[in-house]
Design an enzyme around this catalytic site. Sequence first.
Site, PDB file in Angstrom:
ATOM      1  CG  HIS A   1      62.443  84.851 -12.251  1.00 45.26           C
ATOM      2  ND1 HIS A   1      63.156  83.768 -11.884  1.00 45.26           N
ATOM      3  CD2 HIS A   1      63.219  85.896 -12.219  1.00 45.26           C
ATOM      4  CE1 HIS A   1      64.496  83.920 -12.092  1.00 45.26           C
ATOM      5  NE2 HIS A   1      64.312  85.304 -12.231  1.00 45.26           N
TER       6      HIS A   1
ATOM      7  NE  ARG B   1      64.007  69.042 -13.042  1.00 47.57           N
ATOM      8  CZ  ARG B   1      65.304  68.539 -12.925  1.00 47.57           C
ATOM      9  NH1 ARG B   1      65.768  68.272 -14.241  1.00 47.57           N
ATOM     10  NH2 ARG B   1      65.926  68.281 -11.683  1.00 47.57           N
TER      11      ARG B   1
HETATM   12  C1  GAR Z   1      61.083  81.624  -5.268  1.00 46.32           C
HETATM   13  O1  GAR Z   1      61.730  83.069  -4.812  1.00 46.32           O
HETATM   14  C2  GAR Z   1      60.927  81.848  -6.669  1.00 46.32           C
HETATM   15  O2  GAR Z   1      60.498  82.820  -7.046  1.00 46.32           O
HETATM   16  C3  GAR Z   1      62.117  81.285  -7.266  1.00 46.32           C
HETATM   17  O3  GAR Z   1      62.580  80.290  -6.242  1.00 46.32           O
HETATM   18  C4  GAR Z   1      62.107  80.414  -5.055  1.00 46.32           C
HETATM   19  C5  GAR Z   1      61.321  79.540  -4.329  1.00 46.32           C
HETATM   20  O4  GAR Z   1      60.937  79.446  -3.113  1.00 46.32           O
HETATM   21  N1  GAR Z   1      61.996  80.782  -8.677  1.00 46.32           N
HETATM   22  C6  GAR Z   1      62.736  80.964  -9.413  1.00 46.32           C
HETATM   23  O5  GAR Z   1      63.881  81.518  -9.280  1.00 46.32           O
HETATM   24  C7  GAR Z   1      62.209  80.426 -10.999  1.00 46.32           C
HETATM   25  N2  GAR Z   1      63.353  80.914 -11.832  1.00 46.32           N
HETATM   26  P1  GAR Z   1      60.149  78.755  -2.451  1.00 46.32           P
HETATM   27  O6  GAR Z   1      60.615  77.338  -2.454  1.00 46.32           O
HETATM   28  O7  GAR Z   1      60.327  79.052  -1.008  1.00 46.32           O
HETATM   29  O8  GAR Z   1      58.584  79.196  -2.741  1.00 46.32           O
END
Ligand code: GAR
Length: 189
Positions: free
Chosen positions: A108, A90
């Site tokens: 990210h 978000r």
């Molecule tokens: C992670 O890879 C994070 O970098 C990404 O969501 C994933 C969450 O994994 N974030 C984004 O894409 C932000 N734009 P997790 O819930 O296992 O930590």
Amino acid sequence: MRSIRAAVFASGTGSNFEAIMREGNLGCDIKLLVCDQPEAQVIEKAAAFSVPTYVAEPKKFASKEAYESSILRRLQEEEITWVFLAGYMRMIGKTLLDSYEGKIINIHPSLLPAFPGIDAIGQAYQAGVKKTGVTVHYVDEGMDTGPIIAQEEVEILPNDTIDSLKTRIQAIEHRLYSRVIKKLVKRDE
Ligand code: GAR
């Protein structure tokens, strides 16, 4: 000396949350999880580490401002000074940005500015690029924009699947985020 108090914001699985919690020498204490998805797995992970969760569902608020104001009140009650986004899917709005200027960071799974937004790993894989990676950056009003703090590259191998690539990227995320957090909070000591 009083410890530095931080919150993690997450929406999903919480592998990054878990990696942060497992780091024994973070330099700050994670005192709160903020989650916008009541069914998210990360909530159980927080409970296992005895970290309280504030679940706030945007649809239950009249506006984004009201949603963020309720989060802000909770952050202030807990005397939180740093916010780490870890899979919080978000955009952060003005209410939180104004109160936590320079104190909200995000991780990210791409080499930003390439492949912002959702499914960055899939985006890079489909694009056929030879390398992608991980970025940690300060959060501003854009989507995965904001000044870059640290990046690490990951090569996309000819026999990679999205899953094998994701495994390597997440292993880097789990190391890199704690390392960056440690460095940043040290400046507050
Ligand atoms: C992670 O890879 C994070 O970098 C990404 O969501 C994933 C969450 O994994 N974030 C984004 O894409 C932000 N734009 P997790 O819930 O296992 O930590």
